[in-house]
Design a protein around this motif. Sequence first.
Motif, PDB file in Angstrom:
ATOM      1  N   UNK A   1     -15.838 -14.381 -38.652  1.00 19.54           N
ATOM      2  CA  UNK A   1     -14.903 -14.525 -39.704  1.00 19.54           C
ATOM      3  C   UNK A   1     -14.714 -13.262 -40.119  1.00 19.54           C
ATOM      4  N   UNK A   2     -15.166 -12.172 -40.570  1.00 17.69           N
ATOM      5  CA  UNK A   2     -14.793 -11.004 -41.060  1.00 17.69           C
ATOM      6  C   UNK A   2     -14.037 -10.256 -40.336  1.00 17.69           C
ATOM      7  N   UNK A   3     -14.116 -10.367 -38.994  1.00 15.94           N
ATOM      8  CA  UNK A   3     -13.130  -9.710 -37.858  1.00 15.94           C
ATOM      9  C   UNK A   3     -11.659 -10.267 -38.012  1.00 15.94           C
ATOM     10  N   UNK A   4     -11.755 -11.698 -38.183  1.00 21.85           N
ATOM     11  CA  UNK A   4     -10.464 -12.561 -38.317  1.00 21.85           C
ATOM     12  C   UNK A   4      -9.802 -12.089 -39.548  1.00 21.85           C
ATOM     13  N   UNK A   5     -10.492 -12.143 -40.677  1.00 26.45           N
ATOM     14  CA  UNK A   5      -9.780 -11.962 -41.938  1.00 26.45           C
ATOM     15  C   UNK A   5      -9.294 -10.396 -41.980  1.00 26.45           C
ATOM     16  N   UNK A   6     -10.177  -9.646 -41.598  1.00 23.61           N
ATOM     17  CA  UNK A   6      -9.825  -8.197 -41.374  1.00 23.61           C
ATOM     18  C   UNK A   6      -8.522  -7.934 -40.564  1.00 23.61           C
ATOM     19  N   UNK A   7      -8.343  -8.689 -39.618  1.00 29.52           N
ATOM     20  CA  UNK A   7      -7.099  -8.682 -38.775  1.00 29.52           C
ATOM     21  C   UNK A   7      -5.898  -9.574 -39.481  1.00 29.52           C
ATOM     22  N   UNK A   8      -6.001  -9.930 -40.480  1.00 29.13           N
ATOM     23  CA  UNK A   8      -4.908 -10.638 -41.321  1.00 29.13           C
ATOM     24  C   UNK A   8      -5.004 -12.075 -41.291  1.00 29.13           C
ATOM     25  N   UNK A   9      -5.948 -12.819 -40.779  1.00 36.58           N
ATOM     26  CA  UNK A   9      -5.961 -14.060 -40.850  1.00 36.58           C
ATOM     27  C   UNK A   9      -6.320 -14.447 -42.466  1.00 36.58           C
ATOM     28  N   UNK A  10      -5.598 -15.552 -42.930  1.00 38.91           N
ATOM     29  CA  UNK A  10      -5.834 -15.800 -44.323  1.00 38.91           C
ATOM     30  C   UNK A  10      -7.069 -16.508 -44.462  1.00 38.91           C
ATOM     31  N   UNK A  11      -8.105 -16.253 -45.545  1.00 42.05           N
ATOM     32  CA  UNK A  11      -9.095 -16.684 -45.407  1.00 42.05           C
ATOM     33  C   UNK A  11      -9.114 -18.204 -45.564  1.00 42.05           C
ATOM     34  N   UNK A  12      -8.056 -18.752 -46.227  1.00 44.91           N
ATOM     35  CA  UNK A  12      -7.887 -20.373 -46.188  1.00 44.91           C
ATOM     36  C   UNK A  12      -7.844 -20.832 -45.110  1.00 44.91           C
ATOM     37  N   UNK A  13      -7.473 -20.190 -43.826  1.00 42.74           N
ATOM     38  CA  UNK A  13      -6.779 -20.562 -42.401  1.00 42.74           C
ATOM     39  C   UNK A  13      -8.124 -20.045 -41.289  1.00 42.74           C
ATOM     40  N   UNK A  14      -9.057 -19.421 -42.097  1.00 43.22           N
ATOM     41  CA  UNK A  14     -10.151 -18.809 -41.065  1.00 43.22           C
ATOM     42  C   UNK A  14     -10.969 -19.560 -40.389  1.00 43.22           C
ATOM     43  N   UNK A  15     -11.383 -20.825 -40.853  1.00 44.70           N
ATOM     44  CA  UNK A  15     -12.137 -21.815 -40.053  1.00 44.70           C
ATOM     45  C   UNK A  15     -11.495 -22.417 -39.026  1.00 44.70           C
ATOM     46  N   UNK A  16     -10.127 -22.729 -39.272  1.00 41.73           N
ATOM     47  CA  UNK A  16      -9.349 -23.474 -38.289  1.00 41.73           C
ATOM     48  C   UNK A  16      -9.076 -22.393 -37.277  1.00 41.73           C
ATOM     49  N   UNK A  17      -8.917 -21.277 -37.588  1.00 42.03           N
ATOM     50  CA  UNK A  17      -8.602 -20.216 -36.490  1.00 42.03           C
ATOM     51  C   UNK A  17      -9.749 -19.723 -35.521  1.00 42.03           C
TER      52      UNK A  17
END
Length: 159
Positions: A1-17
């Motif tokens: 999750x950290x890598x996704x959010x760090x790459x610009x994925x909004x935290x609110x969409x991180x689980x779906x991502x």
Amino acid sequence: MFDAVSAGVPASQALDFLRENAILAKAGVTELKFAVDGVTSVLNAFHIQVKDTNKVTAAFFTAQKYGKTTVEELTKKIGSSAPTARAAGLSFQELLATYAELTKQGIDTAESTTAIKATIKALIKPAEGAAEVFSDLNIQVGLRAVREQGLFNVIHKIN
């Protein structure tokens, strides 16, 4: 999750991502970290919204299915070719399809990355003398040529 959010994925969409990437990782027989890295590279390079992640993951899987490569190899290499492809006006689908075609013909994923970047750069701004050779071979150059003919078709003509 950290890598996704760090790459610009909004935290609110991180689980779906992450859910979409977990499907790609499982189907592509790789680790989630590789899927996340490659998919975020494509999302960022091509300015794709996170809600369209499934289109990107489907394209990665399709490239693996029809090429002679793996999701892991693609996700590790696409980050270095995606910005060049985007600048040339290519879609991420065409980029991944080009990987599939090149690897299917026996060029490994790393060499395909080099070939893709070099071809795009050579076509956009050919070196002195190269424009004449392209002209002699009846190969159009420039962004328009790549957009109209498709990257793989141009690579095939050059080959």
